[in-house]
Design a protein around this motif. Structure first.
Motif, short mmCIF file in Angstrom:
data_model
loop_
_atom_site.label_atom_id
_atom_site.label_comp_id
_atom_site.label_asym_id
_atom_site.label_seq_id
_atom_site.Cartn_x
_atom_site.Cartn_y
_atom_site.Cartn_z
N TRP A 12 0.85 -1.19 0.00
CA TRP A 12 0.00 0.00 0.00
C TRP A 12 0.88 1.23 0.00
N ARG A 62 -3.84 9.95 1.34
CA ARG A 62 -4.36 8.73 1.96
C ARG A 62 -3.59 7.51 1.46
N ASP A 63 -3.83 6.37 2.13
CA ASP A 63 -3.23 5.11 1.73
C ASP A 63 -4.09 4.47 0.64
N GLY A 108 -7.51 3.71 2.36
CA GLY A 108 -7.62 3.91 3.80
C GLY A 108 -8.19 5.29 4.08
#
Length: 68
Positions: free
Chosen positions: A22, A41-42, A51
């Motif tokens: 990720w 964000r991830d 995520g």
């Protein structure tokens, strides 16, 4: 729960990568067909899962840049 529609309009860069592949990214993303915002964000390797993150308007991004 309603489906969230998103489109990555511009990939700006990767901040880090986890052991599972990720990546934490900075992108310009349109959420639910709205005006694109800066987004940190991830993301899973194929960008099909994400995520929790933070979205910033252009003004907020400029303020963050000034703080940094």
């Amino acid at each position: 729960m309603a489906e969230i529609k998103y489109e990555i309009k511009k990939h700006i860069g990767v901040l880090s990568e986890s052991a599972k592949g990720w990546t934490k990214e900075l992108n310009l993303v349109s959420w639910n067909d709205r005006e694109p915002k800066y987004d940190i964000r991830d993301w899973s390797p194929e960008h099909e899962k994400m995520g929790k993150g933070v979205t910033l308007s252009e003004e907020e991004m400029a303020a963050l840049k000034g703080l940094l």
